[in-house]
Motif scaffolding. Sequence first.
Motif, short mmCIF file in Angstrom:
data_model
loop_
_atom_site.label_atom_id
_atom_site.label_comp_id
_atom_site.label_asym_id
_atom_site.label_seq_id
_atom_site.Cartn_x
_atom_site.Cartn_y
_atom_site.Cartn_z
N UNK A 127 49.59 36.84 30.37
CA UNK A 127 48.15 36.57 30.49
C UNK A 127 47.89 35.70 31.70
N UNK A 128 48.17 36.26 32.86
CA UNK A 128 48.01 35.56 34.13
C UNK A 128 47.35 36.51 35.12
N UNK A 129 46.94 35.96 36.27
CA UNK A 129 46.44 36.77 37.38
C UNK A 129 47.62 37.09 38.29
N UNK A 161 27.63 30.95 38.38
CA UNK A 161 28.45 31.38 37.25
C UNK A 161 29.68 30.48 37.15
N UNK A 162 30.03 30.06 35.97
CA UNK A 162 31.20 29.19 35.84
C UNK A 162 32.49 29.93 36.20
N UNK A 163 33.43 29.20 36.74
CA UNK A 163 34.73 29.77 37.05
C UNK A 163 35.75 29.27 36.03
N UNK A 164 36.81 30.01 35.93
CA UNK A 164 37.90 29.67 35.01
C UNK A 164 39.18 29.54 35.82
N UNK A 165 39.98 28.55 35.50
CA UNK A 165 41.26 28.39 36.21
C UNK A 165 42.35 29.18 35.48
N UNK A 166 43.00 30.05 36.23
CA UNK A 166 44.06 30.90 35.68
C UNK A 166 45.37 30.61 36.39
N UNK A 167 46.46 30.79 35.67
CA UNK A 167 47.77 30.80 36.31
C UNK A 167 47.90 32.07 37.12
N UNK A 168 48.56 31.97 38.27
CA UNK A 168 48.70 33.11 39.18
C UNK A 168 50.15 33.19 39.67
N UNK A 169 50.62 34.42 39.80
CA UNK A 169 51.96 34.65 40.36
C UNK A 169 51.97 35.86 41.26
#
Length: 286
Positions: A127-129, A161-169
């Motif tokens: 569940x990451x970007x 619009x609100x942003x969400x912080x995602x883990x990315x690899x």
Amino acid sequence: PMPAFAVRDYRRELAANSAAIFRVMNDLADDESRATYARVLFGTNEEMLARFADEVFGPQQYMEIVDIKPGDTIVNCGVEAGWELPYFLCRLQGRGRIFNFDPNIKWDQTRYAGFISRFGHMLNEHKIVLGAHDGDIDLPATREGAVRPDDIGAVMAAHGAPTVRYASNRLDTLAESGLFDRLDYLKMDVEGGELSILEGAAETVRRFRPKLAVAIYHQPQHFWDYPSRLMDQLDGYRFYVRQYGYSRFETLLYAVPDEDAGSSSGREGLRSTPAPPAAAQRARCP
């Protein structure tokens, strides 16, 4: 539904990018790809709807062209409800792996969750970007949780619009870490973030030479920018365009390595004239 895709006027973009469009059309592998590409860019809504009505129970999105075999490893970028997973699992016939990448994976909430869960040993959920860098990334998301990394997301963010912080690899980083030791099929349909995935997967694609399916419909320029970039970067690949919606959306570019004889349309020999050498095409179409 989806009026931005159904009725958007592309005439200015088409005129300004005619050289790139000609280059892409010329480098496609079969006449059906060229006809599809022309219809999506230049056809009327009625023509696209008529074609969709003829094909609605025909070839399946993400499954056409590519030959998925038991034992294959699939990297599936853009999952959400995962309607494609039962098709992938049927093709794999109990052997192989599927690596799912999406912050918003929710196939377990669907009617077919019971079927998919029987093959849980074949699934690897992330569940990451998947993108062009390792770390964190801030992106806007819809109310349903879908991540918007494209121009529409930029507009959403600009309007508060609100942003969400995602883990990315990067896929390259994950491959180097030993997450998988083969890659046969890389599928990308991530709301306009496909180029970021490709930038972070360049070495992996070079090393494993997988088949690719790339969504090219999220923004007008993607119809020529994505194919042009891949045609420049991937040596010894054939390229196909297929379309699965009732307007311009759900258009895919398939890229298949020449050595994969099983993945083809069977109509590659229908070119009316030979394609000029790649170097000559690039010289004509900077």
